[in-house]
Design a protein around this motif. Structure first.
Motif, short mmCIF file in Angstrom:
data_model
loop_
_atom_site.label_atom_id
_atom_site.label_comp_id
_atom_site.label_asym_id
_atom_site.label_seq_id
_atom_site.Cartn_x
_atom_site.Cartn_y
_atom_site.Cartn_z
N ALA A 210 0.91 -1.08 -0.09
CA ALA A 210 0.04 -0.08 -0.18
C ALA A 210 0.92 1.08 0.15
N LEU A 211 0.45 2.27 -0.90
CA LEU A 211 1.36 3.23 -1.08
C LEU A 211 0.70 4.71 -0.53
N SER A 212 1.52 5.32 0.36
CA SER A 212 0.82 6.46 0.85
C SER A 212 2.11 7.29 1.49
N SER A 213 1.83 8.44 1.70
CA SER A 213 2.87 9.24 2.68
C SER A 213 2.68 9.06 4.01
N VAL A 214 3.64 8.90 4.82
CA VAL A 214 3.49 8.55 6.23
C VAL A 214 2.39 9.50 6.74
N ALA A 215 2.32 10.84 6.71
CA ALA A 215 1.44 11.66 6.95
C ALA A 215 0.03 11.25 7.05
#
Length: 246
Positions: free
Chosen positions: A96-101
């Motif tokens: 799953a791809l996403s910024s940490v924020a």
């Protein structure tokens, strides 16, 4: 088949992408193959049929890799059908791809359940059951070293896989069993290509000095080597199979 079928391989995630190619490649080397799959029985049956059509031996067994009872049953099926387990290639995983924020923590929990707990559960059974001369191959990712944005949760989970792999290799001293991790770079699988436009794919393909994406076959060849007697002196390593990206 190109060899004898006295060796048995358990391949998780064996119905698609890299895992599916590993099934084919290990069967070509004479392994009887037990294909672990999460939910797509139709794809598992297709994989079994393809191995058998080529003269090999294969069965399929459903297993959520994070469920210790299901994974124990997967290994039981291998022992019942073929007498034991010599190779475990743990290709099942989730990305799953996403910024940490911005990452939804429920997604983080699902990702780590499959990638960390799942690897630990499979490695635990492998540590208990692999026969002398055997091999466990886990899967990391070259992103652990490359630190691409939006891969924080995925990369963190695979960093845990690398740590576990290196510790287990040392814990199995005296067993004549190897434990290594393969860390692919950008590889042309459905999982990798999903959601990426042509420019993004082209940019990623240009990164290695070999100037192309990896293929599932490239990765399966590395696994086949580690699973073979010829690769048995390689132990406790993370192999970054990525065409030379640094």
């Amino acid at each position: 088949m190109t060899g004898s079928s006295h060796r048995t391989a358990v391949v998780t995630g064996g119905t698609r992408g890299i895992g599916r190619e590993i099934v084919t490649r290990l069967a070509e080397d004479g392994h009887a193959v037990v294909i672990g799959y999460a939910g797509r029985k139709d794809l598992a049956d297709e994989a079994v049929a393809a191995v058998r059509a080529a003269g090999g031996e294969a069965i399929a067994q459903q297993a959520d890799v994070a469920d210790e009872n299901a994974v124990a049953a997967l290994f039981d099926a291998a022992e019942t059908a073929f007498g034991g387990v010599d190779v475990v290639a743990h290709a099942a995983g989730r990305m799953a791809l996403s910024s940490v924020a911005e990452l939804d923590l429920a997604v983080l929990d699902d990702l780590h359940r499959t990638n960390i707990r799942g690897t630990f559960v499979v490695a635990q059974q492998a540590a208990r059951r692999l026969r002398p001369g055997g091999a466990l191959i886990t899967f990391s990712t070259s992103v652990v070293g490359l630190a691409f944005p939006e891969y924080g949760a995925y990369s963190a989970s695979k960093g845990a896989v690398e740590a576990l792999t290196l510790v287990l290799a040392r814990e199995l001293r005296g067993r004549d069993v190897t434990v290594n991790s393969v860390a692919p770079g950008p590889t042309a699988t459905d999982l990798f290509l999903e959601g990426k436009d042509e420019l993004t794919v082209a940019r990623l393909a240009a990164q290695p000095p070999l100037e192309r994406l990896g293929t599932p076959g490239d990765i399966a060849e590395v696994v086949a080597f580690l699973a073979s007697p010829q690769g048995h002196w390689v132990n406790g390593q993370v192999i970054r199979a990525n065409g030379g990206i640094v």
